[in-house]
Design a protein around this motif. Structure first.
Motif, PDB file in Angstrom:
ATOM      1  N   THR A 166       0.808  -1.217   0.000  1.00  0.00           N
ATOM      2  CA  THR A 166       0.000   0.000   0.000  1.00  0.00           C
ATOM      3  C   THR A 166       0.840   1.266   0.000  1.00  0.00           C
ATOM      4  O   THR A 166       0.560   2.205  -0.758  1.00  0.00           O
ATOM      5  CB  THR A 166      -0.951   0.008   1.205  1.00  0.00           C
ATOM      6  N   ASP A 167       1.870   1.333   0.834  1.00  0.00           N
ATOM      7  CA  ASP A 167       2.688   2.552   0.907  1.00  0.00           C
ATOM      8  C   ASP A 167       3.308   2.883  -0.449  1.00  0.00           C
ATOM      9  O   ASP A 167       3.270   4.030  -0.904  1.00  0.00           O
ATOM     10  CB  ASP A 167       3.787   2.400   1.954  1.00  0.00           C
ATOM     11  N   GLU A 168       3.890   1.869  -1.086  1.00  0.00           N
ATOM     12  CA  GLU A 168       4.523   2.093  -2.393  1.00  0.00           C
ATOM     13  C   GLU A 168       3.482   2.464  -3.453  1.00  0.00           C
ATOM     14  O   GLU A 168       3.727   3.325  -4.300  1.00  0.00           O
ATOM     15  CB  GLU A 168       5.282   0.838  -2.834  1.00  0.00           C
ATOM     16  N   ALA A 169       2.315   1.815  -3.388  1.00  0.00           N
ATOM     17  CA  ALA A 169       1.264   2.094  -4.367  1.00  0.00           C
ATOM     18  C   ALA A 169       0.730   3.513  -4.209  1.00  0.00           C
ATOM     19  O   ALA A 169       0.471   4.203  -5.201  1.00  0.00           O
ATOM     20  CB  ALA A 169       0.133   1.080  -4.229  1.00  0.00           C
ATOM     21  N   VAL A 170       0.561   3.958  -2.977  1.00  0.00           N
ATOM     22  CA  VAL A 170       0.089   5.328  -2.738  1.00  0.00           C
ATOM     23  C   VAL A 170       1.092   6.335  -3.280  1.00  0.00           C
ATOM     24  O   VAL A 170       0.727   7.314  -3.941  1.00  0.00           O
ATOM     25  CB  VAL A 170      -0.168   5.576  -1.235  1.00  0.00           C
ATOM     26  N   ARG A 171       2.377   6.099  -3.014  1.00  0.00           N
ATOM     27  CA  ARG A 171       3.401   7.028  -3.524  1.00  0.00           C
ATOM     28  C   ARG A 171       3.380   7.078  -5.051  1.00  0.00           C
ATOM     29  O   ARG A 171       3.496   8.157  -5.648  1.00  0.00           O
ATOM     30  CB  ARG A 171       4.787   6.602  -3.017  1.00  0.00           C
ATOM     31  N   ALA A 172       3.206   5.922  -5.689  1.00  0.00           N
ATOM     32  CA  ALA A 172       3.165   5.895  -7.150  1.00  0.00           C
ATOM     33  C   ALA A 172       1.937   6.628  -7.673  1.00  0.00           C
ATOM     34  O   ALA A 172       2.016   7.362  -8.668  1.00  0.00           O
ATOM     35  CB  ALA A 172       3.175   4.447  -7.643  1.00  0.00           C
ATOM     36  N   ARG A 173       0.809   6.466  -6.991  1.00  0.00           N
ATOM     37  CA  ARG A 173      -0.397   7.175  -7.426  1.00  0.00           C
ATOM     38  C   ARG A 173      -0.229   8.679  -7.257  1.00  0.00           C
ATOM     39  O   ARG A 173      -0.671   9.458  -8.103  1.00  0.00           O
ATOM     40  CB  ARG A 173      -1.622   6.683  -6.645  1.00  0.00           C
ATOM     41  N   MET A 174       0.411   9.106  -6.200  1.00  0.00           N
ATOM     42  CA  MET A 174       0.649  10.542  -6.012  1.00  0.00           C
ATOM     43  C   MET A 174       1.639  11.064  -7.058  1.00  0.00           C
ATOM     44  O   MET A 174       1.509  12.188  -7.542  1.00  0.00           O
ATOM     45  CB  MET A 174       1.184  10.813  -4.609  1.00  0.00           C
ATOM     46  N   ASN A 175       2.606  10.228  -7.445  1.00  0.00           N
ATOM     47  CA  ASN A 175       3.553  10.631  -8.498  1.00  0.00           C
ATOM     48  C   ASN A 175       2.820  10.880  -9.810  1.00  0.00           C
ATOM     49  O   ASN A 175       3.213  11.749 -10.598  1.00  0.00           O
ATOM     50  CB  ASN A 175       4.625   9.556  -8.693  1.00  0.00           C
ATOM     51  N   ARG A 176       1.765  10.107 -10.045  1.00  0.00           N
ATOM     52  CA  ARG A 176       0.989  10.282 -11.271  1.00  0.00           C
ATOM     53  C   ARG A 176       0.427  11.706 -11.364  1.00  0.00           C
ATOM     54  O   ARG A 176       0.308  12.267 -12.444  1.00  0.00           O
ATOM     55  CB  ARG A 176      -0.164   9.282 -11.306  1.00  0.00           C
ATOM     56  N   GLN A 177       0.107  12.290 -10.228  1.00  0.00           N
ATOM     57  CA  GLN A 177      -0.516  13.609 -10.225  1.00  0.00           C
ATOM     58  C   GLN A 177       0.430  14.718 -10.674  1.00  0.00           C
ATOM     59  O   GLN A 177      -0.020  15.826 -10.988  1.00  0.00           O
ATOM     60  CB  GLN A 177      -1.073  13.915  -8.835  1.00  0.00           C
ATOM     61  N   GLN A 178       1.718  14.435 -10.723  1.00  0.00           N
ATOM     62  CA  GLN A 178       2.664  15.451 -11.176  1.00  0.00           C
ATOM     63  C   GLN A 178       2.399  15.864 -12.624  1.00  0.00           C
ATOM     64  O   GLN A 178       2.718  16.986 -13.023  1.00  0.00           O
ATOM     65  CB  GLN A 178       4.100  14.937 -11.045  1.00  0.00           C
ATOM     66  N   VAL A 179       1.762  14.985 -13.399  1.00  0.00           N
ATOM     67  CA  VAL A 179       1.507  15.316 -14.808  1.00  0.00           C
ATOM     68  C   VAL A 179       0.523  16.466 -14.939  1.00  0.00           C
ATOM     69  O   VAL A 179       0.470  17.130 -15.979  1.00  0.00           O
ATOM     70  CB  VAL A 179       0.981  14.094 -15.591  1.00  0.00           C
ATOM     71  N   LEU A 180      -0.259  16.725 -13.896  1.00  0.00           N
ATOM     72  CA  LEU A 180      -1.232  17.814 -13.950  1.00  0.00           C
ATOM     73  C   LEU A 180      -0.552  19.172 -14.135  1.00  0.00           C
ATOM     74  O   LEU A 180      -1.170  20.130 -14.614  1.00  0.00           O
ATOM     75  CB  LEU A 180      -2.073  17.839 -12.671  1.00  0.00           C
ATOM     76  N   HIS A 181       0.710  19.247 -13.741  1.00  0.00           N
ATOM     77  CA  HIS A 181       1.424  20.523 -13.790  1.00  0.00           C
ATOM     78  C   HIS A 181       2.403  20.604 -14.951  1.00  0.00           C
ATOM     79  O   HIS A 181       3.133  21.584 -15.070  1.00  0.00           O
ATOM     80  CB  HIS A 181       2.169  20.741 -12.467  1.00  0.00           C
ATOM     81  N   GLU A 182       2.413  19.578 -15.795  1.00  0.00           N
ATOM     82  CA  GLU A 182       3.330  19.598 -16.932  1.00  0.00           C
ATOM     83  C   GLU A 182       2.753  20.448 -18.059  1.00  0.00           C
ATOM     84  O   GLU A 182       1.560  20.347 -18.373  1.00  0.00           O
ATOM     85  CB  GLU A 182       3.590  18.172 -17.430  1.00  0.00           C
ATOM     86  N   PRO A 183       3.574  21.301 -18.665  1.00  0.00           N
ATOM     87  CA  PRO A 183       3.080  22.152 -19.750  1.00  0.00           C
ATOM     88  C   PRO A 183       2.683  21.347 -20.974  1.00  0.00           C
ATOM     89  O   PRO A 183       3.224  20.267 -21.226  1.00  0.00           O
ATOM     90  CB  PRO A 183       4.284  23.059 -20.053  1.00  0.00           C
ATOM     91  N   GLY A 184       1.715  21.869 -21.696  1.00  0.00           N
ATOM     92  CA  GLY A 184       1.309  21.232 -22.942  1.00  0.00           C
ATOM     93  C   GLY A 184       0.359  20.071 -22.793  1.00  0.00           C
ATOM     94  O   GLY A 184       0.055  19.388 -23.775  1.00  0.00           O
ATOM     95  N   LYS A 185      -0.136  19.825 -21.576  1.00  0.00           N
ATOM     96  CA  LYS A 185      -1.056  18.714 -21.364  1.00  0.00           C
ATOM     97  C   LYS A 185      -2.457  19.234 -21.046  1.00  0.00           C
ATOM     98  O   LYS A 185      -2.620  20.316 -20.482  1.00  0.00           O
ATOM     99  CB  LYS A 185      -0.574  17.808 -20.229  1.00  0.00           C
ATOM    100  N   SER A 186      -3.449  18.438 -21.407  1.00  0.00           N
ATOM    101  CA  SER A 186      -4.840  18.802 -21.173  1.00  0.00           C
ATOM    102  C   SER A 186      -5.558  17.652 -20.484  1.00  0.00           C
ATOM    103  O   SER A 186      -5.487  16.503 -20.943  1.00  0.00           O
ATOM    104  CB  SER A 186      -5.528  19.122 -22.502  1.00  0.00           C
TER     105      SER A 186
END
Length: 286
Positions: A146-166
């Protein structure tokens, strides 16, 4: 891309190469007969590009074997609806699946999504995500990471701030009331959603839009299951036991129309924020 999908695409390429060879054509000759670039012929034969149904019809005709078109189309349908068992994917835990999605989102420029029962992973708080992952691990009887999976899911959210994405995401209002966690955790999750809606309204989060389909909305279809459209090229649909990846143009277009209809019934900005606030107040948590 799943290994099953790629294996199937390579096998289709081998069959295309056989038909070309049987017709006494080399790659250049096949390309000339089809009016294609030589590189397209090579990519299809080596499993590096997914053929369309029209491509396969043209190939069979050019190879002097129009009767093979039906078989080629059948092979393509097997690729376009890829079924991946959750039991197999979760054999080593949830972390690998979450990291797969991190890579998928980083390779995608435009995402349209809809969820009918759960807050999308892109907007989950760590506490909310933890409860969902624990429940799912218990249901699927998969290893607990669970701990590793939660961290990976939170890492996914970094794409929200990447330029050029919708990211254009819709949720059914019931998502705001479905509790898989304690009231305090759900309150924090709704605060997070309110922040996403407020930020997108103020245009401080570049390509993020979050809308809510209200209970009271006049609908032109039933809001069935969740789905995600990636770059208008493929659709991911999750069921209890299986993840489907759809790449057929007709399927992608169909889900695009479904999303459009849901969006017509959805509310955004302040109206969506009020729905979230109402659900938050119903928790009676300070």
């Amino acid at each position: 891309m799943s290994s099953d999908f790629q294996v199937g695409r390579v096998a289709l390429g081998v069959r295309l190469r056989e038909l070309r060879a049987d017709a006494g054509l080399n790659g250049k000759g096949m390309a000339e007969r089809l009016g294609w670039q030589r590189s397209k012929v090579s990519r299809l034969e080596n499993g590096k590009q997914t053929a369309t149904a029209d491509d396969l019809d043209a190939w069979a005709l050019a190879a002097g074997a129009p009767g093979e078109a039906a078989d080629l189309r059948s092979r393509l349908r097997g690729l376009e609806s890829q079924q991946r068992s959750w039991r197999r994917q979760l054999a080593s835990g949830h972390r690998a699946v979450q990291e797969k999605y991190v890579a998928a989102y980083r390779d995608t420029s435009a995402v349209r999504g809809y969820e009918a029962t759960v807050v999308p992973g892109l907007f989950q708080t760590p506490q909310y995500a933890r409860h969902l992952l624990v429940h799912n691990a218990e249901l699927m009887r998969s290893p607990r990471d669970t701990d590793e999976a939660v961290r990976a899911r939170m890492n996914r959210q970094q794409v929200l701030h990447e330029p050029g994405k919708s990211f254009r995401v819709l949720v059914w209002e019931g998502v705001l009331y479905a509790r898989f966690c304690p009231r305090e955790v759900m309150a924090g999750q709704l605060d997070r959603l309110g922040g996403v809606i407020g930020a997108s309204t103020a245009a401080t989060v570049g390509g993020v839009s979050l809308g809510v389909v209200p209970f009271s909305a006049q609908l032109t279809l039933s809001p069935k299951h969740g789905f995600w459209i990636f770059d208008e090229e493929r659709v991911i649909v999750e069921t209890v036991n299986t993840e489907f990846q759809l790449e057929a143009a007709d399927d992608v277009a169909l889900y695009g129309r479904v999303w459009d209809r849901l969006d017509e019934s959805a509310v955004h900005g302040p109206r969506a924020h009020r729905l979230v606030a109402r659900a938050r107040a119903a928790l009676h948590v300070a």
